[in-house]
Enzyme design. Sequence first.
Site, short mmCIF file in Angstrom:
data_model
loop_
_atom_site.label_atom_id
_atom_site.label_comp_id
_atom_site.label_asym_id
_atom_site.label_seq_id
_atom_site.Cartn_x
_atom_site.Cartn_y
_atom_site.Cartn_z
N CYS A 2 -15.84 -0.56 25.12
CA CYS A 2 -17.16 -0.25 24.40
C CYS A 2 -17.15 -1.40 23.46
O CYS A 2 -16.32 -2.49 23.35
CB CYS A 2 -16.93 1.13 23.70
SG CYS A 2 -16.56 2.43 24.90
N LEU A 53 -13.21 6.88 30.91
CA LEU A 53 -12.75 8.30 30.73
C LEU A 53 -13.74 9.48 30.24
O LEU A 53 -13.98 9.08 29.22
CB LEU A 53 -11.38 8.56 30.00
CG LEU A 53 -10.35 7.47 30.41
CD1 LEU A 53 -9.23 7.65 29.44
CD2 LEU A 53 -9.67 7.92 31.70
N SER A 377 -4.40 -7.11 34.67
CA SER A 377 -4.21 -8.30 34.74
C SER A 377 -2.50 -8.57 34.66
O SER A 377 -1.86 -7.73 34.00
CB SER A 377 -4.89 -9.23 33.79
OG SER A 377 -4.24 -9.24 32.51
#
Length: 642
Positions: A2, A53, A377
């Site tokens: 966010c 989520l 990553s």
Amino acid sequence: MCGIVGIWGALQDKAQVLAESCRRIRHRGPDSNGFWEDPAADVALAHVRLAILDLTEAGHQPMVSACGRYVLVLNGEIYNHMELRARLEQSGQAPQWRGHSDTETVLASFAALGVEATLQAAVGMYAIALWDRERRTLTLARDRMGEKPLYYGYTGANLVFASELKGLMPIPGFGRQLSRAAITSLMRHNYIPSPQSIYEGIYKLPPGTWLEISEADMRAQRVPAHHAYWSALQMADQGVQTRSSFASDAQATDELEAVLSKAVGGQMLSDVSLGAFLSGGIDSSTIVALMQAQSSQPVRTFAIGFHEKKYNEAEHAKAVAQHLGTDHTELYVTADDALAVVPTLADMYDEPFADSSQIPTALVTRLARQHVTVALSGDGGDELFGGYSRYFRVRDWWRKCERFPGPVRHAMGAIMGASTALPGRGAWRGKVGKFGEMLRADTHGDFYRSFVSYWSDPTSVVKQGVEPPSLFEQSMDGSVFDVMMKLDTVTYMPDDILVKVDRAAMAVSLETRVPLLDHRVYEFAWRLPFEYKVRGDTGKWLLRQVLYRHVPQSLVDRPKRGFAVPLASWLRGPLRDWAESLLDPARLRQEGWFEPEPILHKWREHVSGHRDWSSRLWGVLMMQAWLDRYHAGVAGEKDASR
């Protein structure tokens, strides 16, 4: 993932201002946005959401605690939030849950346990702003390794904070004064180190810290000292003092695989599609292997390929993907594809940033976002396990330098440095000059900084430039190898690598996660005896042993290339006109940020082919490109106010 932004102060029309702030950082959270205000306290918080989520309204932010006292905005993920929920429930401190988001969990933990206890218990990546309505305090916090960004400071009489500087730009009075110290640091490192930002009075909160600002602080426009709830440097030193012992190499491999598998499994938690970047190197291949071992379905993997064989790793990634059975997607890009990214960089990175691997990073994140919303990553393996080839070169050079007394080294360094100004050409001249700089260093940190610096004397390039104190100047315990790994962890990792990935990924609304930077993996790595990291001239030794259990050694053992682009030839070819317009001598003199002559001297040497100054010039070019964006923004604000 966010974006967060907030204002504390008497500014009028906060809802309108923060609506524009949210619009500017909407790429960080395109799914929804929220606003909360306490007019009596002059506080307003805003949030843009990329739902990962709990995709329902129960995960909406800003979020008010069940008791009504606390209001939270959070950027990031708390991977162990279900464990935290269970602890609150067992102790009778859990509220009536409204949903299953990690934001609700950590907010309840703040209410029950307090700030520091919650931060120490949380496993994740995050930037947090918590408003206490009862005490009228604002708490800002950042994750241990600095995966998520958080800027803060004063604009006029208002305290402001945001995930990106773009979020602060709509606030009246913001960004009027640039920092010469930050520009000087940029010339040294090709990034702006924490706690500096490109703007005077705006700071980056250091990783692993939290800051509580009281109403009295805000009224006096004070920035109180931050508190460390976790320190990478302290954890490294503690690890060295409490080295682990193993009955065999196999046992050491078992234990690393267990702690790393737990971190990978925790970061696979998601209610949306998930994948991973795969270069075919040790780090990303290990992460993907451990993901696939815990997945019932083929893991989605992504790689970028270049037609120039020197820069292409896609063929290695494809071989690893085929062996592991992943659902692999690769995209071969042309020079034109890569060059098309360049005009977008100044806006993407928000403040001047000059790691040229930002170009392929932007391309691979764009590719991944077409298929998934979350990507893991392999960043961090070199810093934790001694993998960078430069570590070995610096170690060898230090051993040579140690043989000479300090005064002799300094004299030799001065002679070698001066020799680079003589007529001639060849890459050897750059190496001689670099070695001359290093000879004049007295500590491991100074020695390493000389090696990794771009402009060795950045104050000679920036007009009225003053270089602020640096972590490289601090005395640190350990061998030169240990000092390099520690310094990279607290400088290069949060301020370059993680910035590069976060901004490129967020520009396309992709969440990235870095399992190797789980603090439990980091602490385990620093407890390892050195021979489990480096054996002979081989770095990441133990990490390789984990990978060899899943992938044949022949598929992954090769020299490390890095995520590079042919920048030197581009600046002599397709980017030459663009660069020359940014380096126009009249422009440099008029703007007043740079001393033109040393820059133009290197530019002339570069385009002639006598020397490769591409990395130094890239820092100047990214600053100049950013200034174009900055001036356009200021002009737009003036036009809007007429």
